[in-house]
Write a protein that holds these residues in place. Structure first.
Motif, PDB file in Angstrom:
ATOM      1  N   GLY A 169       2.283   4.314  -1.470  1.00  0.00           N
ATOM      2  CA  GLY A 169       1.978   5.028  -2.713  1.00  0.00           C
ATOM      3  C   GLY A 169       0.559   4.819  -3.204  1.00  0.00           C
ATOM      4  N   ARG A 170      -0.219   4.001  -2.504  1.00  0.00           N
ATOM      5  CA  ARG A 170      -1.598   3.732  -2.934  1.00  0.00           C
ATOM      6  C   ARG A 170      -2.593   4.484  -2.052  1.00  0.00           C
ATOM      7  NH1 ARG A 170      -2.294  -2.534  -3.675  1.00  0.00           N
ATOM      8  NH2 ARG A 170      -4.384  -1.841  -4.252  1.00  0.00           N
ATOM      9  N   LEU A 171      -3.853   4.472  -2.484  1.00  0.00           N
ATOM     10  CA  LEU A 171      -4.901   5.201  -1.792  1.00  0.00           C
ATOM     11  C   LEU A 171      -5.472   4.391  -0.630  1.00  0.00           C
ATOM     12  CD1 LEU A 171      -6.869   6.559  -4.882  1.00  0.00           C
ATOM     13  CD2 LEU A 171      -5.122   7.736  -3.526  1.00  0.00           C
ATOM     14  N   ARG A 198      -3.457   9.354  -0.112  1.00  0.00           N
ATOM     15  CA  ARG A 198      -2.390   8.497  -0.640  1.00  0.00           C
ATOM     16  C   ARG A 198      -1.357   8.213   0.447  1.00  0.00           C
ATOM     17  NH1 ARG A 198      -1.653   6.841  -5.525  1.00  0.00           N
ATOM     18  NH2 ARG A 198      -2.991   8.460  -6.392  1.00  0.00           N
ATOM     19  N   ASP A 222      -9.432   8.918  -0.701  1.00  0.00           N
ATOM     20  CA  ASP A 222      -8.483   9.384  -1.707  1.00  0.00           C
ATOM     21  C   ASP A 222      -7.132   9.794  -1.114  1.00  0.00           C
ATOM     22  OD1 ASP A 222      -9.567  11.550  -0.366  1.00  0.00           O
ATOM     23  OD2 ASP A 222      -9.611  12.845  -2.136  1.00  0.00           O
ATOM     24  N   ASP A 242      -8.053   1.889  -1.494  1.00  0.00           N
ATOM     25  CA  ASP A 242      -7.595   0.623  -2.081  1.00  0.00           C
ATOM     26  C   ASP A 242      -7.527  -0.502  -1.052  1.00  0.00           C
ATOM     27  OD1 ASP A 242      -7.299   1.945  -4.496  1.00  0.00           O
ATOM     28  OD2 ASP A 242      -5.105   2.119  -4.335  1.00  0.00           O
ATOM     29  N   ALA A 249       2.195   6.739   2.100  1.00  0.00           N
ATOM     30  CA  ALA A 249       3.620   6.733   1.764  1.00  0.00           C
ATOM     31  C   ALA A 249       4.319   5.727   2.672  1.00  0.00           C
ATOM     32  CB  ALA A 249       4.218   8.127   1.972  1.00  0.00           C
ATOM     33  N   TYR A 308       0.790  -1.225   0.000  1.00  0.00           N
ATOM     34  CA  TYR A 308       0.000   0.000   0.000  1.00  0.00           C
ATOM     35  C   TYR A 308       0.827   1.282   0.000  1.00  0.00           C
ATOM     36  CZ  TYR A 308      -3.887  -3.077   0.347  1.00  0.00           C
ATOM     37  OH  TYR A 308      -4.790  -4.067   0.069  1.00  0.00           O
TER      38      TYR A 308
END
Length: 156
Positions: free
Chosen positions: A96-98, A130, A128, A101, A132, A94
């Motif tokens: 870098g992903r939202l 994101r 939404d 997700d 890190a 996860y």
């Protein structure tokens, strides 16, 4: 310093911790709230040299000595809720992903109520947001839900 979290089906969760000096210890948190701390030899990380069992109140008292303001369990109408920090490590799928997700709330019933970054905090992140690598998620839910969320974030 390294940490590892392992689900122990029917028992609880084991947290393994290795200090910068290479000392290894584990904390096992049972579903009923009991805990024990195990100490291991540097040359044999699989053999527990000694352990200290702790009741829930003793673990809380020890946590307050280590960190005067830890996150405690919250009891509401007979249902135990826990608040826990879950880090997004370099192996997490996860980074870098939202948040959306993860499907966290739908899949586990646990909620991500804040995200802590090295230089900032993000309360009530939306789907939404994101993630890190290195973010710390503040999750709230049942013990089982938060453990399931931690497994999802770790890629399990």
């Amino acid at each position: 310093m390294g940490t590892r979290r392992t689900s122990l089906p029917g028992v609880g969760t084991r947290y393994d911790f290795t200090t910068h000096a290479g000392q290894h210890l584990s904390v096992v948190v049972h579903h009923d709230g009991r805990r024990f701390i195990g100490f291991y030899a540097a040359d044999d990380p699989d053999t527990c040299q000694s352990s200290v069992p702790l009741e829930r109140e003793e673990a809380t008292a020890l946590a307050h000595l280590i960190d005067p303001a830890p996150l405690d369990a919250v009891r509401t109408d007979g249902i135990d809720l826990v608040t826990e920090h879950i880090q997004i490590g370099s192996r997490s799928p996860y980074g870098g992903r939202l948040l959306g997700d993860t499907g966290a709330r739908t899949r586990t019933g646990a909620s991500i109520v804040a995200v802590l970054r090295r230089t900032s905090a993000h309360p009530s992140p939306g789907p939404d947001f994101r993630f890190a690598i290195g973010d710390t998620l503040v999750a709230v839910g049942t013990r089982e839900g938060v453990d399931a969320l931690a497994a999802i974030i770790a890629g399990g």
